[in-house]
Write an enzyme that holds these catalytic residues in place. Structure first.
Site, PDB file in Angstrom:
ATOM      1  N   CYS A 109      31.345 -10.060 -22.202  1.00  0.00           N
ATOM      2  CA  CYS A 109      32.131 -10.055 -20.960  1.00  0.00           C
ATOM      3  C   CYS A 109      31.296  -9.542 -19.795  1.00  0.00           C
ATOM      4  O   CYS A 109      31.342 -10.093 -18.693  1.00  0.00           O
ATOM      5  CB  CYS A 109      33.381  -9.201 -21.138  1.00  0.00           C
ATOM      6  SG  CYS A 109      34.467  -9.170 -19.691  1.00  0.00           S
ATOM      7  N   CYS A 208      40.452  -6.295 -25.860  1.00  0.00           N
ATOM      8  CA  CYS A 208      41.574  -6.483 -24.942  1.00  0.00           C
ATOM      9  C   CYS A 208      42.378  -7.740 -25.239  1.00  0.00           C
ATOM     10  O   CYS A 208      43.573  -7.781 -24.981  1.00  0.00           O
ATOM     11  CB  CYS A 208      41.076  -6.495 -23.497  1.00  0.00           C
ATOM     12  SG  CYS A 208      40.061  -7.931 -23.050  1.00  0.00           S
TER      13      CYS A 208
END
Length: 374
Positions: A109, A208
């Protein structure tokens, strides 16, 4: 020396909705920079991501970030990067597990979203830097080049997941928390003094985009169940599994092996073969790795030109180990001074020279001691 810009910068502060990114944005604004807050919408359906203030991808996180920006007194926007996140992080995560590797989605990410997609868009809009709440330091050298270093507080250092950043990206990165030798409680106290409602918000530790924290269940939904054998080092079947993707090298718990080991000691995952859909288990000593080859190296500055001595970190919350490393034909060859355990293909290895991050690469193959070789 630590970078101290001579002029105020136009800064885009990535605000996850947590306390670290909020304090980072506040510090950047307090330093005199022209700060704009942005929250990244990373899910087309935010309800499918974490709830209860556990991640950076929920509706409540977006609202928390907006409220923090209002208190700081900076403009705030929400940018939709859901498609890019799904392709570069979520689909990559699934594909890596399907191939028998163990990826780090937070590192991916940072590489693909926060310091590629976000930074590219920020520069196109005229911003000078992207600010995040990571605990790491960017140091400006006398020759104008920049280096990435560990945070002043080793207990909170996050340079491992930033090891994918190259020199160009470092030139536009700002980490206001990196020089702070304080506890997390002190960061929360600072947030409270600033009137930020996220001061007592829980930290996020899990992935997440896996709403319930069940990684194996998440993968099973996308890859389907595929029953296979669990075998020992001799190839004898000792159990079955519902998908080789549900295991990682070095795993001990959850093996569900009915047959005890001859010596009565615990067994660990030694190898995962997607081709044969088998998982090989054995004793802890068989996990000892003496060398590895890593691919796709990324250098935080000039690439090394020959072999050198470094320390290496193999996981986000792991310690350092001494190594000799050398770039060879676009790969990174690493030899450990002492054997290490639990090294899995797909993980990142990050090299350090003291506190300076030299670069990172993705582990492709490992070499074990002759006695431990499969």
């Amino acid at each position: 020396m630590t970078e101290t810009p001579q002029r105020p910068l136009r800064v885009l502060a990535a605000m996850s909705g947590g306390v670290d990114s909020a304090v980072a944005a506040a510090r950047a604004a307090e330093a005199g920079h022209d700060v704009t807050g942005v929250h990244l919408a990373l899910s087309a359906n935010p309800q499918s991501f974490r709830t209860g203030a556990r991640g950076c991808c929920t509706i409540e996180d977006s609202r928390d970030a907006r409220r923090a920006a209002d208190v700081i007194g900076i403009p705030f926007y929400v940018w939709d990067l859901a498609d890019r996140f799904r392709e570069d992080v979520v689909e990559d995560f699934v594909a890596e597990y399907e191939a028998g590797r163990t990826p780090n989605p937070c590192l991916r990410c940072n590489e693909k979203i926060k310091f590629a997609a976000l930074l590219d868009k920020a520069l196109a809009l005229g911003f000078d830097a992207v600010c995040t709440g990571h605990y790491a330091k960017v140091i400006l050298r006398e020759d104008g080049s920049r280096e990435l270093h560990r945070a002043s507080d080793m207990a909170k250092d996050q340079s491992y997941v930033l090891g994918v950043l190259d020199e160009k990206q470092l030139a536009h990165a700002m980490f206001p928390l990196g020089d702070t030798v304080t506890t997390k409680e002190e960061i929360r106290a600072e947030a409270e003094r600033r009137g930020l409602a996220v001061a007592k918000k829980p930290d996020s530790h899990d992935i997440c985009f896996i709403a319930d924290g069940d990684t194996q269940g998440f993968l099973a939904q996308r890859l389907g169940k595929a029953e296979g054998d669990i075998v020992d080092e001799s190839g004898a079947k000792v159990g079955t599994h519902e998908g080789a993707y549900g295991f990682t090298i070095g795993q001990r718990k959850g093996l569900r092996i009915g047959t005890p080991a001859p010596d009565g000691k615990p067994r660990y995952v030694l190898d995962i073969s997607p081709v044969t859909n088998t998982v090989t288990v054995g004793p802890a000593a068989a996990l000892d790795v003496t060398a590895l080859t890593a691919i796709r190296p990324r250098w935080c500055g000039t690439a090394p030109t020959g072999p050198g001595g470094y320390t290496a970190q193999l996981r986000a919350h792991g310690g350092e180990t001494e190594v000799t490393a050398e770039p060879v034909d676009g790969e990174l060859r690493v030899t450990f001074t002492e054997p290490v355990r639990g090294v899995a293909p797909g993980q990142a290895i990050v090299l350090y020279d003291g506190t300076r991050v030299v670069g990172s690469a993705t582990i492709a193959t490992t070499t074990r001691t002759p006695a431990a070789a499969l």
